[in-house]
Design a protein around this motif. Structure first.
Motif, short mmCIF file in Angstrom:
data_model
loop_
_atom_site.label_atom_id
_atom_site.label_comp_id
_atom_site.label_asym_id
_atom_site.label_seq_id
_atom_site.Cartn_x
_atom_site.Cartn_y
_atom_site.Cartn_z
N GLY A 183 98.03 -58.66 18.48
CA GLY A 183 97.25 -59.15 17.34
C GLY A 183 98.09 -59.30 16.08
N MET A 208 104.92 -66.60 21.69
CA MET A 208 105.28 -65.19 21.48
C MET A 208 104.21 -64.27 22.05
SD MET A 208 107.04 -64.59 17.86
CE MET A 208 108.49 -65.44 17.30
N ALA A 209 104.35 -64.00 23.35
CA ALA A 209 103.33 -63.21 24.04
C ALA A 209 103.20 -61.81 23.43
CB ALA A 209 103.69 -63.10 25.51
N GLU A 210 104.37 -61.21 23.09
CA GLU A 210 104.37 -59.84 22.53
C GLU A 210 103.47 -59.72 21.31
OE1 GLU A 210 105.62 -57.44 23.79
OE2 GLU A 210 106.97 -58.34 25.25
N THR A 211 103.70 -60.63 20.39
CA THR A 211 102.99 -60.54 19.12
C THR A 211 101.53 -60.92 19.30
OG1 THR A 211 103.86 -62.74 18.67
CG2 THR A 211 104.97 -60.88 17.63
N HIS A 212 101.29 -61.89 20.15
CA HIS A 212 99.92 -62.34 20.36
C HIS A 212 99.07 -61.20 20.92
CE1 HIS A 212 96.93 -65.43 20.60
NE2 HIS A 212 96.61 -65.00 21.81
N ALA A 213 99.64 -60.53 21.94
CA ALA A 213 98.90 -59.44 22.58
C ALA A 213 98.58 -58.32 21.59
CB ALA A 213 99.71 -58.89 23.75
N THR A 244 103.34 -66.22 12.43
CA THR A 244 103.59 -67.65 12.19
C THR A 244 103.15 -68.10 10.79
OG1 THR A 244 101.81 -67.83 13.81
CG2 THR A 244 103.83 -68.91 14.36
N ASP A 275 100.20 -61.74 13.69
CA ASP A 275 100.42 -63.15 13.38
C ASP A 275 101.73 -63.28 12.60
OD1 ASP A 275 100.54 -65.68 12.36
OD2 ASP A 275 98.78 -65.47 11.06
#
Ligand code: SAH
Length: 348
Positions: free
Chosen positions: A8, A1-6, A12, A10
């Motif tokens: 910050g 999930m690039a969107e959420t990772h970028a 999961t 979480d």
């Protein structure tokens, strides 16, 4: 999930989800909504799908503590549309361009399986290419199979809350979460596009319960998810309880979008009821469906699940135009096609 990772975010771990469920800081919320908008755009672009909603009966044999049309509410004037009345709504809906009809009602024993089948066959005969969505509560697997064969394609059945202890506080003993979940599984297996969902801010609800709702959605992977704030109805046991919060509801919409990127998520009437621009905010938090009302004007007020429901004085055509204008104002694009689930068959 690039969107959420970028961003910050979480989404999961339980801890990460709980942090976002409770994120009150406006900047944090905006990061969540922006991520949800991006995921929605990747799945469905800027399109917002229209469904014509027909509230065809407010008779109900159930007694849910939150609901204004519960059996024991003697103050609600009961009505049911005739099969011809329902078909007339479909005719109006078709003229207005809708390609999905949603037939919703209380659990009304007058509408036996035979009667529902007849109505479905009539609609299917007139409109072979339209989607027909049912939202008439819990029935046996055999009933759901008959409705499917008669032409129903989709079924909305909110699970209301995925936590056993909470479910028991919202419903009388005759109802059970296990039964509700089994209905959802049956509907899926039969081949319906299935909608689950829950209310935000019901009495006794905790952040842990909302986490359970998200986990349940991840497990079921429904095609549609209806999320709206709880709004008290004066003549119910919860009549004196506070309504659900707008921002909490928006955060749950956004989180659902991040967890189920292809879900069809309505900006609900309840959201529009607690805030004048609630539905638009819902779209800005990741929703992509609206359900303008097609019910005859004289019964709109009587389908009173909660107090102060909006749009009860408008003609169907007015609802259609009003929604279209609102959507365009927020740079979304009204889409009147059937709007089927775009994610392929989700793995069970
Ligand atoms: N009988 C059908 C349709 C229920 S009405 C069924 O059982 O599915 C549709 C939805 O309205 C319900 O699933 C519930 O989530 C919502 N609702 C009922 N009472 C409400 C209230 N007081 N505030 C907000 N939403 C409510």
């Amino acid at each position: 999930m690039a969107e959420t990772h970028a961003a910050g975010l979480d989404v999961t771990s339980d801890a990460g989800l709980l942090e976002l469920i409770g994120a009150e800081d406006p900047e944090r919320e905006e990061a969540l909504f922006a991520a949800a908008r991006n995921v929605r755009a990747a799945s469905y672009g800027q399109d917002v799908y229209f469904r014509g909603l027909i509230e065809f009966t407010n008779h109900c044999k159930n007694n849910c503590y939150y609901c204004g049309i519960r059996r024991d509410n003697r103050r609600v004037e009961r009505y049911r549309l005739s099969p011809e009345g329902i078909l007339n709504c479909c005719k109006m809906g078709d003229l207005l361009g809708y390609r999905t009809f949603v037939l919703q009602g209380g659990e009304d024993p007058w509408f036996t399986d035979d009667r529902i089948v007849e109505i479905l066959q009539a609609i299917r005969g007139e409109y072979p290419g339209h989607a027909i969505t049912l939202s008439i509560g819990e029935r046996s697997r055999e009933s759901y199979e008959r409705f499917f064969r008669a032409g129903a394609n989709r079924y909305l059945l909110r699970h209301e809350t995925a936590a056993e202890d909470h479910y028991r506080k919202l419903h009388p003993e005759s109802m059970s979460l296990r039964e509700r979940k089994q209905c959802l599984v049956n509907l899926r297996e039969i081949g319906y596009q299935v909608g689950a969902g829950f209310m935000v801010g019901t009495p006794f609800q905790t952040p842990g319960h909302l986490l359970a709702d998200l986990r349940f959605l991840q497990e079921l992977r429904p095609h549609m998810v209806g999320i709206g704030p709880f709004i008290p109805q004066a003549d119910t046991p919860f009549g004196g309880c506070p309504q659900g919060s707008l921002r909490q509801t928006l955060r749950m919409i956004a989180l659902t979008r991040l967890l189920l990127p292809h879900a069809l998520i309505p900006a609900t009437t309840a959201l529009g009821t607690i805030s004048p621009t609630g539905r638009e905010k819902g779209l800005m938090a990741g929703a992509n469906v609206v359900m303008p009302n097609l019910s005859p004007k004289n019964v709109r007020k009587l389908y009173a699940l909660y107090d102060n429901k909006i749009c009860t004085g408008d003609e169907a055509a007015e609802c259609r135009l009003c929604m279209e204008g609102r959507i365009r104002d927020f740079c979304f694009v009204p889409n009147l096609a059937r709007g089927d689930y775009a994610g392929g068959v989700p793995a069970p």
